[in-house]
Write an enzyme that holds these catalytic residues in place. Structure first.
Site, PDB file in Angstrom:
ATOM      1  N   HIS A  37       0.773  -1.266  -0.074  1.00  8.17           N
ATOM      2  CA  HIS A  37      -0.214  -0.146  -0.057  1.00  8.17           C
ATOM      3  C   HIS A  37       0.808   1.261  -0.085  1.00  8.17           C
ATOM      4  O   HIS A  37       0.585   2.249  -0.652  1.00  8.17           O
ATOM      5  CB  HIS A  37      -0.943  -0.014   1.188  1.00  8.17           C
ATOM      6  CG  HIS A  37      -1.852  -1.104   1.329  1.00  8.17           C
ATOM      7  ND1 HIS A  37      -1.873  -2.115   2.065  1.00  8.17           N
ATOM      8  CD2 HIS A  37      -3.125  -1.440   0.412  1.00  8.17           C
ATOM      9  CE1 HIS A  37      -2.936  -2.903   2.016  1.00  8.17           C
ATOM     10  NE2 HIS A  37      -3.651  -2.528   1.071  1.00  8.17           N
ATOM     11  N   GLN A 153      -8.165  -8.096 -10.418  1.00  9.57           N
ATOM     12  CA  GLN A 153      -8.858  -7.052 -10.389  1.00  9.57           C
ATOM     13  C   GLN A 153      -8.525  -5.713 -10.881  1.00  9.57           C
ATOM     14  O   GLN A 153      -9.495  -4.859 -11.494  1.00  9.57           O
ATOM     15  CB  GLN A 153      -8.952  -6.854  -8.589  1.00  9.57           C
ATOM     16  CG  GLN A 153      -9.385  -5.578  -8.019  1.00  9.57           C
ATOM     17  CD  GLN A 153      -9.123  -5.088  -6.660  1.00  9.57           C
ATOM     18  OE1 GLN A 153     -10.078  -5.780  -5.860  1.00  9.57           O
ATOM     19  NE2 GLN A 153      -8.131  -4.624  -6.033  1.00  9.57           N
ATOM     20  N   SER A 186      -2.498  -8.158   3.095  1.00 10.01           N
ATOM     21  CA  SER A 186      -2.734  -8.012   4.318  1.00 10.01           C
ATOM     22  C   SER A 186      -3.086  -9.307   5.164  1.00 10.01           C
ATOM     23  O   SER A 186      -3.100  -9.425   6.226  1.00 10.01           O
ATOM     24  CB  SER A 186      -3.999  -7.242   4.207  1.00 10.01           C
ATOM     25  OG  SER A 186      -3.778  -5.903   3.522  1.00 10.01           O
TER      26      SER A 186
HETATM   27  O1  PAF Z   1      -7.851  -4.599  -3.353  1.00  6.82           O
HETATM   28  C1  PAF Z   1      -8.511  -4.255  -2.418  1.00  6.82           C
HETATM   29  O2  PAF Z   1      -8.098  -3.846  -1.180  1.00  6.82           O
HETATM   30  C2  PAF Z   1     -10.062  -4.055  -2.632  1.00  6.82           C
HETATM   31  O3  PAF Z   1     -10.502  -5.071  -3.370  1.00  6.82           O
HETATM   32  C3  PAF Z   1     -10.581  -2.774  -2.844  1.00  6.82           C
HETATM   33  C4  PAF Z   1     -10.182  -2.281  -4.261  1.00  6.82           C
HETATM   34  C5  PAF Z   1     -10.127  -1.836  -2.012  1.00  6.82           C
HETATM   35  C6  PAF Z   1     -12.397  -2.584  -2.814  1.00  6.82           C
HETATM   36  O4  PAF Z   1     -12.643  -3.194  -1.784  1.00  6.82           O
END
Ligand code: PAF
Length: 280
Positions: A37, A153, A186
């Protein structure tokens, strides 16, 4: 750093930025922040006037209620980190704030949600599309940042922006790994000490698989990877696919002129880990 809990407060702040034509970088997260992150935030800081991080564990993308309950939550530590990184805005909404009513929307995602993760986590990507579309509508960012670890994603969010005809550029940031190769996630904190020691096998197997491209076809590499995981009694390979990066179609021949990505998901002691690597 300003921390907002309601859409009204956040919108109020953001509307003042629109009039001054400031660029906004959005980093959507579910908290339990780690160096992966941090890399998204740092890139967003470099490329935008204002950086907004959202922290919300989105229930609609969990198909397993115990997975949702057990998802790590470390809000205080997350806020301390974001302050240190010099993030401007943080949005930490409650469940009621994000979903005052049940979200009934079903997104048609060009079948990108029907393969790999989509096969194993029913409705997961519909939930991601629900929350991401809400966050995009609320914050109207110039750019939004996603980690490449969640490769599928990223591909789906990039398509979602096209489907919804939004003027947001979706930025993919490279996977950040521990020294032993484990992709940062995480979920890693949920691994027992013994399983944590085994986990780098995922990355090393992907790496060894890329080295087999001269000798083996994509299908044979798939078989080889499957056989490696079969030798690991504690690990269960849910899938391994080598796909091209637009439609997520399986690669049949290495000669195809497409970007090829090998993706997998593994269960290790009740923790689900995903990873991927370029096969170019
Ligand atoms: O990747 C993530 O942490 C989640 O899928 C997101 C993009 C914040 C959506 O809840």
């Amino acid at each position: 750093m300003k921390v907002y809990k309601t859409k009204t407060e956040l919108s109020g702040h953001l509307s003042s930025l629109v009039s001054s034509e400031k660029t906004i970088g959005l980093v959507p997260t579910m908290g339990a922040l780690h160096p992966g992150h941090t890399s998204l935030v740092n890139r967003a800081i470099l490329e935008n006037d204002v950086v907004l991080v959202t922290i919300f564990v989105n229930p609609t993308q969990f198909n397993d209620s115990s997975d949702l309950e057990n998802y790590p939550r470390t809000l205080e530590a997350d806020l301390t980190l974001l302050k240190r990184l010099k993030v401007h805005l943080v949005f930490v909404p409650s469940l009621e704030e994000m979903y005052p009513e049940k979200d009934q929307r079903t997104f048609y995602l060009d079948n990108l949600d029907k393969v790999m993760e989509g096969k194993h986590r029913k409705d997961h990507f519909n939930g991601v599309a629900q929350i991401v579309s809400k966050l995009f509508r609320l914050t109207n960012p110039t750019r939004a940042y996603f980690g490449q670890k969640d490769f599928q994603q990223f591909v789906i969010v990039r398509r979602l922006v096209k489907i919804l005809d939004l003027d947001i550029s979706i930025v993919a940031c490279p996977i950040i790994r521990e020294e032993d190769g484990l992709a940062m996630s995480s979920r890693n904190v949920k691994l027992s000490a013994a399983h944590r020691k085994l986990a780098p096998f995922i990355h090393s197997t992907l790496k060894r698989a890329t080295q087999k491209m001269d000798l083996l076809s994509p299908e044979e590499v798939k078989t080889w990877v499957t056989s490696q995981f079969e030798k690991q009694p504690d690990m269960h390979l849910e899938y391994f696919e080598i796909v091209e990066d637009k439609e997520l179609r399986p690669v049949i021949d290495w000669k195809e002129k497409v970007n090829k990505v090998g993706c997998l998901a593994v269960q290790l002691g009740g923790v689900r880990l995903i990873d991927n690597m370029n096969f170019d």
